[in-house]
Design a protein around this motif. Structure first.
Motif, PDB file in Angstrom:
ATOM      1  N   PRO A  36      17.627  87.298  80.709  1.00 47.09           N
ATOM      2  CA  PRO A  36      18.667  87.015  79.724  1.00 47.09           C
ATOM      3  C   PRO A  36      18.054  86.945  78.319  1.00 47.09           C
ATOM      4  O   PRO A  36      16.934  86.477  78.159  1.00 47.09           O
ATOM      5  CB  PRO A  36      19.220  85.655  80.161  1.00 47.09           C
ATOM      6  N   PRO A  37      18.782  87.417  77.326  1.00 49.64           N
ATOM      7  CA  PRO A  37      18.256  87.353  75.956  1.00 49.64           C
ATOM      8  C   PRO A  37      18.229  85.921  75.432  1.00 49.64           C
ATOM      9  O   PRO A  37      18.958  85.039  75.916  1.00 49.64           O
ATOM     10  CB  PRO A  37      19.234  88.216  75.151  1.00 49.64           C
ATOM     11  N   ALA A  38      17.410  85.699  74.427  1.00 48.26           N
ATOM     12  CA  ALA A  38      17.295  84.372  73.823  1.00 48.26           C
ATOM     13  C   ALA A  38      18.645  83.865  73.337  1.00 48.26           C
ATOM     14  O   ALA A  38      18.938  82.670  73.455  1.00 48.26           O
ATOM     15  CB  ALA A  38      16.285  84.408  72.675  1.00 48.26           C
ATOM     16  N   SER A  39      19.480  84.746  72.804  1.00 47.06           N
ATOM     17  CA  SER A  39      20.789  84.327  72.293  1.00 47.06           C
ATOM     18  C   SER A  39      21.645  83.721  73.396  1.00 47.06           C
ATOM     19  O   SER A  39      22.400  82.776  73.153  1.00 47.06           O
ATOM     20  CB  SER A  39      21.507  85.507  71.653  1.00 47.06           C
ATOM     21  N   GLU A  40      21.537  84.219  74.616  1.00 45.76           N
ATOM     22  CA  GLU A  40      22.293  83.672  75.737  1.00 45.76           C
ATOM     23  C   GLU A  40      21.701  82.343  76.197  1.00 45.76           C
ATOM     24  O   GLU A  40      22.423  81.391  76.468  1.00 45.76           O
ATOM     25  CB  GLU A  40      22.292  84.668  76.886  1.00 45.76           C
ATOM     26  N   VAL A  41      20.379  82.280  76.256  1.00 48.10           N
ATOM     27  CA  VAL A  41      19.704  81.060  76.720  1.00 48.10           C
ATOM     28  C   VAL A  41      19.924  79.925  75.717  1.00 48.10           C
ATOM     29  O   VAL A  41      20.211  78.797  76.115  1.00 48.10           O
ATOM     30  CB  VAL A  41      18.196  81.328  76.913  1.00 48.10           C
ATOM     31  N   ARG A  42      19.806  80.204  74.463  1.00 47.83           N
ATOM     32  CA  ARG A  42      19.939  79.161  73.435  1.00 47.83           C
ATOM     33  C   ARG A  42      21.376  78.937  72.977  1.00 47.83           C
ATOM     34  O   ARG A  42      21.661  77.966  72.303  1.00 47.83           O
ATOM     35  CB  ARG A  42      19.077  79.509  72.214  1.00 47.83           C
ATOM     36  N   GLY A  43      22.292  79.862  73.367  1.00 50.30           N
ATOM     37  CA  GLY A  43      23.687  79.789  72.926  1.00 50.30           C
ATOM     38  C   GLY A  43      24.396  78.699  73.502  1.00 50.30           C
ATOM     39  O   GLY A  43      24.932  77.813  73.607  1.00 50.30           O
TER      40      GLY A  43
END
Length: 156
Positions: A149-156
């Protein structure tokens, strides 16, 4: 060179190495034991605890970034019970505090050692993150199939 339509499997040979010695080598930076101070240690502890979700429920909750996202852990335990952890930790290009640990289907008994590189098309990726708390603590964010998963999904 001829390309085959189906990729070849990862070349793994069964290893006669002592599992305790392998663990000591993998976790030498933390005294030879897996700890939450490393992404691989966190993944190892999580995978081990999934072997008995009733006895290790508290440990699983402590290892998870969001325990309620995992339900009772039984579903993920069933899904990963036949999988083996890989020792290489993959970096997230966009966030140094996100790492990925792959799990693969390895049908051998005991330890296996890859003796060549090969593309993995079938794997599960455990995403571990270092939350915004002081210290080298890593937590399990999620499990995905065949990708990171991209960082944007993990940190979102």
């Amino acid at each position: 060179m001829n390309e085959t339509p189906n990729p070849l499997p990862l070349p793994i040979a069964q290893s006669s190495e002592d599992p305790d010695e392998v663990a000591r080598e993998l976790f030498k930076e933390t005294g030879g034991e897996p700890t939450t101070d490393t992404p691989l240690g966190t993944a190892w502890l999580w995978h081990t605890a999934l072997g008995d979700t009733d006895s290790y429920r508290t440990s699983l909750d402590r290892l998870a970034l969001n325990p309620s996202a995992w339900g009772g852990y039984r579903q993920v335990a069933e899904m990963t019970s036949h999988l083996s952890i890989m020792s290489v930790v993959e970096d997230c290009e966009d966030d140094p505090d996100i790492k990925y640990v792959k799990f693969i289907d390895y049908s051998g008994d005991g330890l296996g050692r890859a003796f060549e590189d090969a593309a993995l098309n079938e794997f599960f990726a455990l995403t571990v993150v270092r939350p915004g708390v002081p210290g080298p603590l890593w937590r399990v964010w999620g499990l995905t199939q065949n990708g990171f998963p991209p960082a944007s999904e993990v940190r979102g």
